[in-house]
Write an enzyme that holds these catalytic residues in place. Structure first.
Site, PDB file in Angstrom:
ATOM      1  N   LYS A   1       0.809  -1.217   0.000  1.00  0.00           N
ATOM      2  CA  LYS A   1       0.000   0.000   0.000  1.00  0.00           C
ATOM      3  C   LYS A   1       0.855   1.286   0.000  1.00  0.00           C
ATOM      4  O   LYS A   1       2.070   1.242   0.250  1.00  0.00           O
ATOM      5  CB  LYS A   1      -0.923  -0.023   1.218  1.00  0.00           C
ATOM      6  CG  LYS A   1      -1.965  -1.153   1.173  1.00  0.00           C
ATOM      7  CD  LYS A   1      -2.905  -1.054   2.361  1.00  0.00           C
ATOM      8  CE  LYS A   1      -3.978  -2.124   2.331  1.00  0.00           C
ATOM      9  NZ  LYS A   1      -4.919  -1.983   3.474  1.00  0.00           N
TER      10      LYS A   1
ATOM     11  N   TYR B   1     -12.477  -1.877  -3.487  1.00  0.00           N
ATOM     12  CA  TYR B   1     -12.957  -1.917  -2.096  1.00  0.00           C
ATOM     13  C   TYR B   1     -14.473  -1.736  -2.011  1.00  0.00           C
ATOM     14  O   TYR B   1     -14.987  -1.335  -0.958  1.00  0.00           O
ATOM     15  CB  TYR B   1     -12.239  -0.852  -1.269  1.00  0.00           C
ATOM     16  CG  TYR B   1     -10.860  -1.280  -0.786  1.00  0.00           C
ATOM     17  CD1 TYR B   1     -10.713  -2.362   0.076  1.00  0.00           C
ATOM     18  CD2 TYR B   1      -9.710  -0.593  -1.165  1.00  0.00           C
ATOM     19  CE1 TYR B   1      -9.459  -2.758   0.535  1.00  0.00           C
ATOM     20  CE2 TYR B   1      -8.450  -0.976  -0.703  1.00  0.00           C
ATOM     21  CZ  TYR B   1      -8.338  -2.064   0.146  1.00  0.00           C
ATOM     22  OH  TYR B   1      -7.105  -2.457   0.608  1.00  0.00           O
TER      23      TYR B   1
ATOM     24  N   PHE C   1     -15.204   4.459   7.093  1.00  0.00           N
ATOM     25  CA  PHE C   1     -13.844   4.816   6.686  1.00  0.00           C
ATOM     26  C   PHE C   1     -13.630   4.700   5.179  1.00  0.00           C
ATOM     27  O   PHE C   1     -12.502   4.862   4.706  1.00  0.00           O
ATOM     28  CB  PHE C   1     -12.815   3.952   7.437  1.00  0.00           C
ATOM     29  CG  PHE C   1     -13.005   2.462   7.247  1.00  0.00           C
ATOM     30  CD1 PHE C   1     -12.530   1.816   6.115  1.00  0.00           C
ATOM     31  CD2 PHE C   1     -13.641   1.710   8.219  1.00  0.00           C
ATOM     32  CE1 PHE C   1     -12.706   0.452   5.941  1.00  0.00           C
ATOM     33  CE2 PHE C   1     -13.823   0.336   8.062  1.00  0.00           C
ATOM     34  CZ  PHE C   1     -13.347  -0.288   6.906  1.00  0.00           C
TER      35      PHE C   1
ATOM     36  N   ASN D   1      -1.905   0.420   6.805  1.00  0.00           N
ATOM     37  CA  ASN D   1      -1.384  -0.849   7.335  1.00  0.00           C
ATOM     38  C   ASN D   1      -0.582  -1.661   6.321  1.00  0.00           C
ATOM     39  O   ASN D   1      -0.475  -2.881   6.420  1.00  0.00           O
ATOM     40  CB  ASN D   1      -2.514  -1.663   7.972  1.00  0.00           C
ATOM     41  CG  ASN D   1      -3.608  -2.000   6.990  1.00  0.00           C
ATOM     42  OD1 ASN D   1      -3.523  -1.672   5.810  1.00  0.00           O
ATOM     43  ND2 ASN D   1      -4.642  -2.665   7.473  1.00  0.00           N
TER      44      ASN D   1
ATOM     45  N   HIS E   1      -2.298  -5.417   1.641  1.00  0.00           N
ATOM     46  CA  HIS E   1      -3.593  -6.081   1.475  1.00  0.00           C
ATOM     47  C   HIS E   1      -3.333  -7.526   1.095  1.00  0.00           C
ATOM     48  O   HIS E   1      -2.377  -7.821   0.379  1.00  0.00           O
ATOM     49  CB  HIS E   1      -4.396  -5.414   0.340  1.00  0.00           C
ATOM     50  CG  HIS E   1      -5.550  -6.263  -0.110  1.00  0.00           C
ATOM     51  ND1 HIS E   1      -6.772  -6.250   0.517  1.00  0.00           N
ATOM     52  CD2 HIS E   1      -5.646  -7.220  -1.099  1.00  0.00           C
ATOM     53  CE1 HIS E   1      -7.582  -7.130  -0.072  1.00  0.00           C
ATOM     54  NE2 HIS E   1      -6.914  -7.728  -1.055  1.00  0.00           N
TER      55      HIS E   1
ATOM     56  N   GLU F   1      -9.687 -10.887  -7.398  1.00  0.00           N
ATOM     57  CA  GLU F   1      -8.755  -9.767  -7.237  1.00  0.00           C
ATOM     58  C   GLU F   1      -7.576  -9.878  -8.212  1.00  0.00           C
ATOM     59  O   GLU F   1      -7.117  -8.868  -8.759  1.00  0.00           O
ATOM     60  CB  GLU F   1      -8.277  -9.709  -5.785  1.00  0.00           C
ATOM     61  CG  GLU F   1      -9.409  -9.310  -4.829  1.00  0.00           C
ATOM     62  CD  GLU F   1      -9.037  -9.377  -3.357  1.00  0.00           C
ATOM     63  OE1 GLU F   1      -7.901  -9.754  -3.017  1.00  0.00           O
ATOM     64  OE2 GLU F   1      -9.906  -9.029  -2.524  1.00  0.00           O
TER      65      GLU F   1
HETATM   66  P1  GDP Z   1      -7.899  -6.561   6.031  1.00  0.00           P
HETATM   67  O1  GDP Z   1      -8.547  -7.700   5.292  1.00  0.00           O
HETATM   68  O2  GDP Z   1      -7.069  -7.013   7.203  1.00  0.00           O
HETATM   69  O3  GDP Z   1      -7.123  -5.630   5.125  1.00  0.00           O
HETATM   70  O4  GDP Z   1      -9.056  -5.678   6.717  1.00  0.00           O
HETATM   71  P2  GDP Z   1     -10.540  -5.251   6.239  1.00  0.00           P
HETATM   72  O5  GDP Z   1     -10.985  -6.021   5.038  1.00  0.00           O
HETATM   73  O6  GDP Z   1     -11.395  -5.272   7.458  1.00  0.00           O
HETATM   74  O7  GDP Z   1     -10.354  -3.701   5.843  1.00  0.00           O
HETATM   75  C1  GDP Z   1      -9.816  -3.334   4.594  1.00  0.00           C
HETATM   76  C2  GDP Z   1      -8.895  -2.173   4.791  1.00  0.00           C
HETATM   77  O8  GDP Z   1      -9.650  -1.031   5.185  1.00  0.00           O
HETATM   78  C3  GDP Z   1      -7.853  -2.319   5.907  1.00  0.00           C
HETATM   79  O9  GDP Z   1      -6.725  -3.058   5.519  1.00  0.00           O
HETATM   80  C4  GDP Z   1      -7.515  -0.881   6.226  1.00  0.00           C
HETATM   81  O10 GDP Z   1      -6.582  -0.323   5.301  1.00  0.00           O
HETATM   82  C5  GDP Z   1      -8.865  -0.203   6.040  1.00  0.00           C
HETATM   83  N1  GDP Z   1      -9.543  -0.073   7.336  1.00  0.00           N
HETATM   84  C6  GDP Z   1     -10.148  -1.042   8.088  1.00  0.00           C
HETATM   85  N2  GDP Z   1     -10.655  -0.540   9.230  1.00  0.00           N
HETATM   86  C7  GDP Z   1     -10.354   0.791   9.196  1.00  0.00           C
HETATM   87  C8  GDP Z   1     -10.614   1.877  10.099  1.00  0.00           C
HETATM   88  O11 GDP Z   1     -11.225   1.715  11.163  1.00  0.00           O
HETATM   89  N3  GDP Z   1     -10.145   3.104   9.704  1.00  0.00           N
HETATM   90  C9  GDP Z   1      -9.486   3.317   8.529  1.00  0.00           C
HETATM   91  N4  GDP Z   1      -9.072   4.549   8.211  1.00  0.00           N
HETATM   92  N5  GDP Z   1      -9.233   2.319   7.668  1.00  0.00           N
HETATM   93  C10 GDP Z   1      -9.657   1.081   7.994  1.00  0.00           C
END
Ligand code: GDP
Length: 140
Positions: A11, A51, A59, A114, A117, A128
């Site tokens: 990312k 996404y 968010f 973070n 992905h 994907e």
């Molecule tokens: P992943 O599968 O571990 O990447 O997590 P998710 O599918 O739940 O979320 C997708 C992405 O959305 C995450 O990797 C983060 O970059 C972003 N994200 C998730 N939760 C939050 C949040 O509470 N705040 C923000 N700003 N970004 C978030």
């Protein structure tokens, strides 16, 4: 264990800090092979499409803005049980909850920024991978 392919994004927070090599060293160290790779600038439409499942989350706007803020590196990873293995190597979504040695524990800045992905299922991995790569760009 079955050989699988999964999809990875390094990312913007990571490309900006010039740590794509450090992240890929962890990926390769875990036994996953990078069989396709390109550095690209996502468009807003691509980020929103990729996404889309999160479009109702609070968010979402922040996530899309972040994903188009700098280039990303999209990759296909191959290996035994690659989908689950890469999720393990990435660590928890929030780096504060991630285990030592995982990419997110070592490199991520926050729950949003973070660093990586990874597909969450084999079915989503196929979708994907097709979103970003043609078959002739994947050389196993
Ligand atoms: P992943 O599968 O571990 O990447 O997590 P998710 O599918 O739940 O979320 C997708 C992405 O959305 C995450 O990797 C983060 O970059 C972003 N994200 C998730 N939760 C939050 C949040 O509470 N705040 C923000 N700003 N970004 C978030």
């Amino acid at each position: 264990m079955a050989t699988q392919r999964t999809f990875s994004i390094i990312k913007p927070d990571a490309t900006k800090r010039n740590i794509t090599g450090a992240i890929n060293a962890i990926i390769e160290g875990a036994g996953l092979r990078i069989i396709a790779q390109k550095r690209i600038q996502l468009t807003q439409a691509q980020a929103e499409g990729f996404y889309a499942v999160h479009s109702e989350r609070p968010f979402f706007g922040e996530l899309v803005e972040f994903m188009i803020s700098e280039p990303v590196v999209v990759q296909v990873l191959e290996g035994d049980d690659a989908v689950a293995k890469y999720r393990e190597v990435m660590g928890a979504t929030n780096p504060a909850d991630a285990d030592a040695g995982t990419i997110r524990k070592e490199h991520a800045l926050s729950i949003g920024e973070n660093s990586v992905h990874g597909s969450d299922s084999l079915e989503n991995a196929e979708i994907e991978i097709k979103f970003f790569f043609n078959d002739d760009e994947i050389v196993g």
